[in-house]
Design a protein around this motif. Structure first.
Motif, PDB file in Angstrom:
ATOM      1  N   PRO A 128       0.804  -1.229   0.000  1.00 50.29           N
ATOM      2  CA  PRO A 128       0.000   0.000   0.000  1.00 50.29           C
ATOM      3  C   PRO A 128       0.833   1.273   0.000  1.00 50.29           C
ATOM      4  O   PRO A 128       0.429   2.286  -0.583  1.00 50.29           O
ATOM      5  CB  PRO A 128      -0.823  -0.122   1.288  1.00 50.29           C
ATOM      6  CG  PRO A 128      -0.888  -1.592   1.550  1.00 50.29           C
ATOM      7  CD  PRO A 128       0.429  -2.138   1.090  1.00 50.29           C
TER       8      PRO A 128
ATOM      9  N   LEU B 119       1.664   3.432  -3.240  1.00 49.74           N
ATOM     10  CA  LEU B 119       0.741   4.372  -3.873  1.00 49.74           C
ATOM     11  C   LEU B 119       1.100   5.821  -3.568  1.00 49.74           C
ATOM     12  O   LEU B 119       0.766   6.725  -4.336  1.00 49.74           O
ATOM     13  CB  LEU B 119      -0.691   4.095  -3.418  1.00 49.74           C
ATOM     14  CG  LEU B 119      -1.341   2.830  -3.974  1.00 49.74           C
ATOM     15  CD1 LEU B 119      -2.660   2.575  -3.272  1.00 49.74           C
ATOM     16  CD2 LEU B 119      -1.542   2.959  -5.474  1.00 49.74           C
ATOM     17  N   THR B 120       1.757   6.051  -2.452  1.00 49.41           N
ATOM     18  CA  THR B 120       2.090   7.426  -2.064  1.00 49.41           C
ATOM     19  C   THR B 120       3.586   7.700  -1.991  1.00 49.41           C
ATOM     20  O   THR B 120       3.997   8.865  -2.062  1.00 49.41           O
ATOM     21  CB  THR B 120       1.478   7.754  -0.692  1.00 49.41           C
ATOM     22  OG1 THR B 120       1.957   6.800   0.280  1.00 49.41           O
ATOM     23  CG2 THR B 120      -0.041   7.684  -0.742  1.00 49.41           C
TER      24      THR B 120
ATOM     25  N   GLY C  66      -0.107  12.528   1.286  1.00 53.15           N
ATOM     26  CA  GLY C  66       0.081  11.645   0.147  1.00 53.15           C
ATOM     27  C   GLY C  66      -1.181  10.969  -0.351  1.00 53.15           C
ATOM     28  O   GLY C  66      -1.335  10.768  -1.560  1.00 53.15           O
ATOM     29  N   GLY C  67      -2.096  10.611   0.549  1.00 55.02           N
ATOM     30  CA  GLY C  67      -3.309   9.913   0.131  1.00 55.02           C
ATOM     31  C   GLY C  67      -4.167  10.717  -0.828  1.00 55.02           C
ATOM     32  O   GLY C  67      -4.457  10.260  -1.942  1.00 55.02           O
ATOM     33  N   PRO C  68      -4.604  11.928  -0.443  1.00 53.81           N
ATOM     34  CA  PRO C  68      -5.391  12.742  -1.373  1.00 53.81           C
ATOM     35  C   PRO C  68      -4.642  13.079  -2.655  1.00 53.81           C
ATOM     36  O   PRO C  68      -5.235  13.118  -3.740  1.00 53.81           O
ATOM     37  CB  PRO C  68      -5.696  14.006  -0.557  1.00 53.81           C
ATOM     38  CG  PRO C  68      -5.660  13.547   0.864  1.00 53.81           C
ATOM     39  CD  PRO C  68      -4.564  12.526   0.901  1.00 53.81           C
TER      40      PRO C  68
ATOM     41  N   ALA D 255      -2.326  11.239  -4.150  1.00 56.64           N
ATOM     42  CA  ALA D 255      -2.319  10.034  -4.987  1.00 56.64           C
ATOM     43  C   ALA D 255      -3.676   9.808  -5.638  1.00 56.64           C
ATOM     44  O   ALA D 255      -3.764   9.462  -6.826  1.00 56.64           O
ATOM     45  CB  ALA D 255      -1.932   8.813  -4.143  1.00 56.64           C
ATOM     46  N   ALA D 256      -4.751  10.022  -4.866  1.00 57.09           N
ATOM     47  CA  ALA D 256      -6.102   9.865  -5.424  1.00 57.09           C
ATOM     48  C   ALA D 256      -6.330  10.843  -6.562  1.00 57.09           C
ATOM     49  O   ALA D 256      -6.935  10.503  -7.592  1.00 57.09           O
ATOM     50  CB  ALA D 256      -7.146  10.077  -4.324  1.00 57.09           C
TER      51      ALA D 256
ATOM     52  N   THR E 229       1.390   6.843  -9.559  1.00 56.63           N
ATOM     53  CA  THR E 229       2.516   7.245  -8.713  1.00 56.63           C
ATOM     54  C   THR E 229       3.195   8.529  -9.135  1.00 56.63           C
ATOM     55  O   THR E 229       4.241   8.862  -8.590  1.00 56.63           O
ATOM     56  CB  THR E 229       3.573   6.122  -8.703  1.00 56.63           C
ATOM     57  OG1 THR E 229       3.929   5.799 -10.062  1.00 56.63           O
ATOM     58  CG2 THR E 229       3.054   4.887  -8.015  1.00 56.63           C
TER      59      THR E 229
END
Length: 449
Positions: A124, A127-128, A190-192, A194-195, A239
């Motif tokens: 996981p 992804l970031t 990083g999450g937002p 990457a989304a 990425t």
């Protein structure tokens, strides 16, 4: 002809093509793939030789792409292989049978899931992780003191003293500004980010497909649908910020293509939207100025000028608004060019190597099906797309400013080459080759992006 405008023949056939012509093109496609393999292998061996003889390519050891050789075998590969197998099996059937709008929705969903699945081979965090390095945009979000003076002060911090990190200083302020706004309203990290990249990158698939339908017809677009959703280029969509750039530019070009396909007021609105998105893309990457070649092509090939005037006015309006806010785009381009040429990568890397390595990286990103499809290009309006894209890539190559990492940098152009695979016979075989290429790269290479 069915109600959705496709022929009742199986999607894998093309009865209009003579057997002799098909044989010649099949041979041409095989030769093209063979040459691409030789190019990639040659660049890998050449890169090894350069590395052993004191040259620094700043690419790791997975030449011609940026990364390292590292084999990873996990249970996640099973999920990726099964998912790819299902799409290879059912993708062509769905492309043939679904209504057009549902097909676009499915293509978007697969185009979003496929890069995520490939990235999760490394867990996981993959992804970031590429977005969280000290060289990326998120690193500089905290360095933006005041959004009201952000644009006016951006260019002052590109060279001396260089407040901005490597990628920020080499690009306009658009993406850093967007991430900063997201951070200030509670969607930082990083999450937002990457989304954002995944969603925008996936949007490029239906956008290129819809444009293909306008210029090449619905049958070609439906044949191309499985390839636009699942390509090796997906390895860099989940990425990298370039995936976001690719999506914004692709939707902008798509809107202009549709604007040129109608004389109604909706066409004018589409031209405004396309111009605004293409204008916005200029504030994401200086290199996206070259996407203007494609924007010109998809409109002029339809013998229209009005959409270009309307869209061009929107682009100029954005540039003028930025100038009034204190950001001179042309000055920024000059400063970014100077910063690139001051960098150690520019100084150490032998530029002549990348005359071959950049096309090799692009070939890996688009996959063997697209390379083979070059032999199947036909003389019609659709040909303007690969013609403009390859011209833009050639200009980027000659400029010398894209030295290495072309598999990522050329992503906004690579997505437009994927529909070419719709020209090929034997869709499932070539789709399988695309999936196998992506899975092999994900399994044996640890990519930097």
């Amino acid at each position: 002809m069915s109600q959705r405008g496709v022929t009742s023949e199986p999607i894998e056939t093309d009865s209009a093509t003579s057997s002799t012509g098909m044989s010649r093109r099949a041979v041409g496609g095989a030769v093209a793939v063979g040459l691409a393999v030789v190019l990639v292998a040659g660049c890998a061996l050449w890169g090894r030789w350069l590395d052993a003889n004191g040259y620094s390519l700043h690419l790791g050891n997975a030449w011609p792409v940026a990364g390292h050789w590292q084999t990873r075998l996990t249970w996640w590969q099973v999920v990726v292989v099964v998912g790819a197998g299902l799409w290879v099996w059912q993708g062509p059937r769905l492309a043939r049978d679904l209504s057009w709008r549902r097909l676009l929705a499915v293509v978007f969903a697969v185009a979003a899931c496929w890069p995520v699945a490939l990235a999760l081979v490394d867990g996981p965090a993959a992804l970031t992780a590429p977005l969280l390095t000290p060289y990326e945009y998120l690193h500089d979000v905290g360095r933006v003191p005041d959004l009201t003076t952000f644009l006016s002060g951006f260019n002052a911090h590109v060279l001396d003293p260089p407040r901005w990190t490597t990628h920020v200083s080499g690009h306009p302020p658009g993406f850093l500004g967007l991430l900063t706004v997201m951070d200030r309203i509670g969607f930082g990290g990083g999450g937002p980010a990457a989304a954002l990249c995944i969603i925008a990158g996936a949007a490029a698939a239906p956008a290129t497909l819809s444009t293909t339908r306008v210029l090449g017809g619905e049958e070609l677009a439906r044949r191309a649908a499985p390839f636009t959703a699942m390509a090796p280029a997906a390895l860099w969509i989940a990425t990298s910020a370039d995936a976001f750039f690719a999506g914004v530019a692709a939707v902008g070009v798509c809107l202009l293509a549709h604007a040129a396909n109608t004389t109604s007021r909706r066409g004018d609105l589409a031209a405004v939207g396309g111009g605004l998105l293409l204008g916005a893309s200029l504030f994401l990457s200086y290199g996206l100025a070259l996407i203007g070649l494609l924007a010109l092509g998809v409109v002029l090939v339809q013998r229209r000028v009005r959409p270009l005037l309307i869209g061009g006015a929107a682009v100029v309006a954005l540039l003028a608004a930025a100038w009034l806010a204190g950001f001179n785009w042309f000055e920024g381009l000059d400063l970014a060019t100077q910063r690139v040429r001051m960098g150690q990568g520019w100084i150490d890397r032998p530029a002549w190597y990348f005359w071959f390595a950049n096309p090799a990286g692009l070939a890996l990103a688009v996959g063997p099906a697209v390379v083979a499809a070059l032999a199947w290009i036909r003389r019609d309006r659709f040909t303007i797309i690969p013609a403009c894209v390859l011209t833009a890539v050639a200009v980027a190559l000659v400029s010398g400013l894209s030295v290495g990492e072309a598999e990522r940098i050329y992503l906004p152009f690579a997505v437009w080459l994927l529909p070419l695979a719709g020209l090929l016979p034997g869709i499932r075989w070539w789709l399988g080759a695309q999936a196998a290429t992506a899975i092999a790269i994900a399994t044996f290479l640890m990519l930097w992006w």
